[in-house]
Design an enzyme around this catalytic site. Structure first.
Site, PDB file in Angstrom:
ATOM      1  N   ASP A  61      -1.988   3.850 -32.641  1.00  0.00           N
ATOM      2  CA  ASP A  61      -2.939   4.137 -33.725  1.00  0.00           C
ATOM      3  C   ASP A  61      -3.939   2.979 -33.805  1.00  0.00           C
ATOM      4  O   ASP A  61      -5.052   3.067 -33.255  1.00  0.00           O
ATOM      5  CB  ASP A  61      -2.167   4.331 -35.036  1.00  0.00           C
ATOM      6  N   ASP A  87       6.318   5.031 -38.304  1.00  0.00           N
ATOM      7  CA  ASP A  87       5.083   4.290 -38.033  1.00  0.00           C
ATOM      8  C   ASP A  87       5.326   2.882 -38.549  1.00  0.00           C
ATOM      9  O   ASP A  87       5.423   2.661 -39.767  1.00  0.00           O
ATOM     10  CB  ASP A  87       3.886   4.929 -38.756  1.00  0.00           C
ATOM     11  N   GLN A 138       6.004   1.102 -42.221  1.00  0.00           N
ATOM     12  CA  GLN A 138       5.114   1.812 -43.148  1.00  0.00           C
ATOM     13  C   GLN A 138       5.503   3.265 -43.421  1.00  0.00           C
ATOM     14  O   GLN A 138       5.325   3.763 -44.526  1.00  0.00           O
ATOM     15  CB  GLN A 138       3.691   1.759 -42.575  1.00  0.00           C
ATOM     16  N   SER A 169      -4.259   0.663 -44.088  1.00  0.00           N
ATOM     17  CA  SER A 169      -3.799  -0.182 -42.976  1.00  0.00           C
ATOM     18  C   SER A 169      -4.734   0.085 -41.795  1.00  0.00           C
ATOM     19  O   SER A 169      -4.340   0.601 -40.768  1.00  0.00           O
ATOM     20  CB  SER A 169      -2.350   0.140 -42.619  1.00  0.00           C
ATOM     21  N   GLU A 186       1.227   8.233 -49.776  1.00  0.00           N
ATOM     22  CA  GLU A 186       1.300   9.481 -49.007  1.00  0.00           C
ATOM     23  C   GLU A 186       2.422  10.388 -49.494  1.00  0.00           C
ATOM     24  O   GLU A 186       2.924  11.227 -48.748  1.00  0.00           O
ATOM     25  CB  GLU A 186       1.447   9.150 -47.521  1.00  0.00           C
ATOM     26  N   LYS A 228      -0.004  14.871 -38.800  1.00  0.00           N
ATOM     27  CA  LYS A 228       0.632  13.942 -39.739  1.00  0.00           C
ATOM     28  C   LYS A 228      -0.163  13.968 -41.035  1.00  0.00           C
ATOM     29  O   LYS A 228      -1.330  13.595 -41.067  1.00  0.00           O
ATOM     30  CB  LYS A 228       0.601  12.562 -39.084  1.00  0.00           C
TER      31      LYS A 228
HETATM   32  C1  PEP Z   1      -1.535   5.220 -40.521  1.00  0.00           C
HETATM   33  O1  PEP Z   1      -1.434   3.998 -40.355  1.00  0.00           O
HETATM   34  O2  PEP Z   1      -1.180   5.994 -39.639  1.00  0.00           O
HETATM   35  C2  PEP Z   1      -2.128   5.737 -41.772  1.00  0.00           C
HETATM   36  C3  PEP Z   1      -2.251   7.044 -41.985  1.00  0.00           C
HETATM   37  O3  PEP Z   1      -2.483   4.815 -42.712  1.00  0.00           O
HETATM   38  P1  PEP Z   1      -3.982   4.403 -43.103  1.00  0.00           P
HETATM   39  O4  PEP Z   1      -4.742   5.648 -43.369  1.00  0.00           O
HETATM   40  O5  PEP Z   1      -3.816   3.529 -44.316  1.00  0.00           O
HETATM   41  O6  PEP Z   1      -4.508   3.655 -41.911  1.00  0.00           O
HETATM   42 MG    MG Z   2      -0.506   4.365 -38.238  1.00  0.00          MG
END
Ligand code: PEP
Ligand code: MG
Length: 428
Positions: free
Chosen positions: A325, A248, A172, A45, A215, A401
């Site tokens: 983010d 998130d 997510q 994402s 994850e 995280k």
């Molecule tokens: C996030 O969106 O915080 C995440 C860890 O996902 P990605 O690594 O797919 O961006």
């Molecule tokens: Mg994120």
């Protein structure tokens, strides 16, 4: 420090995709040669403003082209090395060499630097980031992503017939965050909760319908986002776990630019309506953080929600965090804009969104100076490299995280945190 030799290897990440691992042979003064490795992750994402990821095979070839430019130079510090890579790339978003190639070298350089001086990597990163705090005093909290949704899950086709479910949850990440100070206890609580949640979900949905996302969080035939939250909160209450909840939303994934609407559980919501949806979640669950509640360009919507939740009016120690983010992509210009527009009070830090350690440290410092908390983060496609644990501990971040404590690439970071926590807490 001089780099005597270097190599790039192509390895597999946790999704089985190719990624890069840099190997550097380096030497400080008359000291011994040291070998340092670093590998880089990949997001799914991803934010539109992230630095460019070059196909690993092309990056491999690029490395042969640039290698001689940094051999035998006496680098005085990290920034000098990173600046050379940035200059060799010569583009705004690292599209020539690829942020993945540049970052793998930048991180391997940091490891070689600390190794050649006989200091722990996190100690080196503490200095580099000007972190004046004692490391064990405000140690980062783990954010365990125990239920996965959004781009990080694949739903079996059979669930359409069986449950009328075609896709995973809209939000997510559903995280639990320990409130205890002791990292070791926090990790144990997280692990126990994760196990208990697995059993609970097996009871409700049957074992065969409890899957794992990218994850390591659970994926079940939940009908709504709240169904997952309800189960998590009930389990926390039943066992009196010292845990709060974080989310998130990764909202860019369910946003439509054409009509400025978010689609959640088949209903379309305006930014104002989805703000009410979030505020309601804050009222009903023990939520302490919410990441990316809006699209990656919606600085003003982020501000309005932050304001409504009284976040701007409370201190740095605010109990609730609005984390940016995709909005900020670990980019100093984007963070500056977010700070000016008061679009939150915490930033997610992902090294590969910007592509060098030095630039990441700049962003961490900018956040700290402006009373924004930092959460250092993995990516959904990970390797066994635990660099981010050293970065979180060394820079004094609010949190780390790294997914659920259920897959080796996620655990590698939590285990390294535990090791650092123990090293910093020896009593003699
Ligand atoms: C996030 O969106 O915080 C995440 C860890 O996902 P990605 O690594 O797919 O961006
Ligand atoms: Mg994120």
């Amino acid at each position: 420090m001089q780099i005597i030799d270097g190599q790039i290897k192509i390895i597999k990440d946790s999704r089985g995709n190719n990624t890069l691992e840099a190997h550097l042979l380096a030497k400080e003064g008359d000291g011994k040669n040291v070998v340092a490795l670093a590998s880089v992750p990949a997001g799914k994402s991803t934010g539109a403003h992230e630095a460019f990821v070059l196909d690993p095979k092309k990056a491999f070839d690029k490395f042969s082209e640039i290698k001689n430019n940094f051999l035998k130079i006496n680098f005085r510090d990290q920034r000098e090395f990173d600046s050379l890579l940035i200059a060799l790339d010569g583009t705004q978003n690292k599209s020539n060499l690829g942020a993945n190639l540049i970052l793998s070298l930048s991180l391997a350089f940091a490891r070689a630097w600390s190794k050649s001086r006989g200091i722990e990597l996190y100690r080196y990163l503490k200095d580099l980031s000007d972190n004046q705090k004692k490391l064990f005093e405000d140690f980062p909290r783990p954010l365990f992503n125990v239920v996965n949704g959004g781009a990080h899950v694949e739903i079996p086709q059979s669930w359409d017939k069986k449950f009328g479910i075609k896709k995973g949850l809209d939000l997510q990440e559903f995280q639990v965050i320990p409130t205890v100070k002791d990292f070791g206890i926090g990790l144990s609580v997280g692990q126990e909760f994760y196990k208990k949640l697995g059993k609970e979900l097996s009871k409700i949905y049957d074992k065969e319908n409890v899957l794992l996302g990218d994850e390591a969080g659970y994926v079940c035939p939940f009908k709504t986002n709240e169904e997952a939250l309800e189960i998590m909160q009930e389990l926390i209450n039943r066992h009196l776990y010292p845990l709060k909840i974080g989310l998130d939303a990764a909202a860019s994934q369910f946003y439509s630019k054409e009509n400025d609407l978010y689609t959640i559980e088949k209903s379309q919501m305006t930014p104002e309506e989805i703000s009410v949806f979030y505020s309601d979640l804050f009222d009903r669950y023990e939520l302490i953080s919410l990441e990316d509640p809006f699209d990656e360009e919606s600085f003003d919507d982020f501000h309005r929600l932050s304001d409504e939740l009284l976040i701007q009016k409370t201190s740095n120690q605010s109990k609730k965090l609005i984390i940016t983010d995709d909005l900020t992509t670990t980019n100093p210009q984007r963070l500056k804009e977010a700070i000016e527009k008061k679009s939150g009070n915490a930033i997610l830090i992902k090294l590969n969104q910007i592509g060098t350690l030095s630039e990441t440290i700049d962003v961490i410092k900018m956040a700290r100076e402006n009373n924004w908390q930092q959460v250092v983060s993995h990516r959904s496609g990970e390797t066994m490299d635990s660099f981010i644990a050293d970065l979180a501990a060394g820079s004094g971040a609010w949190g780390l995280k790294s997914g659920a404590p259920g897959k080796p690439e996620r655990m590698a970071k939590y285990s390294r945190m535990l090791e650092i926590w123990k090293k910093e807490n020896v009593v003699f």
